[in-house]
Scaffold this motif. Structure first.
Motif, PDB file in Angstrom:
ATOM      1  N   LEU A   9       0.838  -1.201   0.000  1.00  0.00           N
ATOM      2  CA  LEU A   9       0.000   0.000   0.000  1.00  0.00           C
ATOM      3  C   LEU A   9       0.871   1.249   0.000  1.00  0.00           C
ATOM      4  N   GLU A  16      -5.388   0.713  -2.528  1.00  0.00           N
ATOM      5  CA  GLU A  16      -6.294   0.023  -1.601  1.00  0.00           C
ATOM      6  C   GLU A  16      -7.320  -0.849  -2.322  1.00  0.00           C
ATOM      7  N   LEU A  19      -7.152  -4.478  -1.403  1.00  0.00           N
ATOM      8  CA  LEU A  19      -7.536  -4.987  -0.086  1.00  0.00           C
ATOM      9  C   LEU A  19      -8.742  -5.921  -0.141  1.00  0.00           C
ATOM     10  N   VAL A  75      -5.831   1.065   8.589  1.00  0.00           N
ATOM     11  CA  VAL A  75      -6.265   0.022   7.658  1.00  0.00           C
ATOM     12  C   VAL A  75      -6.610  -1.249   8.426  1.00  0.00           C
TER      13      VAL A  75
END
Length: 240
Positions: A9, A16, A19, A75
């Motif tokens: 990241l 992102e 993810l 995160v």
């Protein structure tokens, strides 16, 4: 299969995008996701009461590391899931090299990363970074180009054992993300002198067409046998 997944990241929304699929894959096996960032020289000038101050390179990296730590911790909280363990990792160095070496050091099963992410903490040129990771990583790499959900996955094959190494991880991804998978092989044109085909057609009508059909049927049979070998991973695999 993918028990440990690495997600690089850079602080951008583009990066992102990796993810969601990474977490979906990890949830299937109660796996582990490691989010990785690389600090860079970015805070060379700082505002002070008397005007502007200058940060030494090591101070800039420390400032970047501090911001990245806060970002990655955020995160972790945002992506928390009972079936996934999320760790953060901050390593210094050239981005692609750091990703490849971190994957090896932590026995990563899969790297999931975005491409063309240019904004954020590290200003990564993720197109070139991704290309280098694809060349050098010893584990599979899943590259995310947009935020659209996975619907179809095509595994391209040329009949070689090297190409077949993509089948198992590809089917595992398709199965975990709930998308349709296809095995695909292009049948190349027959490497035969067309004049010879014409001559043989004169002796036996339709010989050339049957020769091409044989080549096509061999490719179909190859894909069918490959699908049978991997039926345990993905039982409903079309081969047409």
């Amino acid at each position: 299969m993918f028990k440990k997944i690495l997600v690089p990241l850079d602080g951008s929304e583009l990066a992102e995008r990796a993810l969601e699929p990474a977490l979906a894959l990890a949830q299937q096996v109660h796996g582990e996701v490691i989010v990785l960032s690389v600090p860079v020289l970015q805070h060379m000038f700082v505002t002070e009461p008397a005007g502007y101050g200058f940060l030494l390179p090591e101070q800039s990296v420390d400032q970047s590391r501090h911001e990245l730590l806060e970002y990655l911790q955020g995160v972790q909280k945002r992506c928390a899931h009972p079936n996934v363990t999320i760790h953060h990792l901050i390593e210094e160095g050239e981005e692609a090299t750091v990703i490849v070496e971190a994957a090896a050091a932590h026995d990563i099963d899969l790297i999931v990363m975005s491409t063309h992410g240019r904004t954020g903490f590290t200003r990564w040129m993720l197109g070139s970074v991704t290309e280098k990771v694809l060349r050098e990583a010893q584990c599979p790499v899943l590259v995310i180009r947009n935020d659209q959900p996975f619907q179809r996955l095509v595994i391209t094959l040329d009949g070689s054992e090297l190409a077949e190494q993509a089948v198992a991880p590809g089917l595992e991804i398709a199965n975990s993300l709930g998308c349709q998978a296809y095995l695909f092989r292009v049948v190349p044109p027959l490497d035969v002198d067309p004049h010879l085909i014409s001559s043989l057609d004169k002796l036996e009508n339709g010989f050339g067409d049957r020769l091409r059909e044989t080549s096509y049927n061999q490719a179909q049979d190859y894909l069918h046998q490959l699908a049978l070998r991997h039926a345990e991973i993905y039982p409903h695999l079309p081969t047409e």
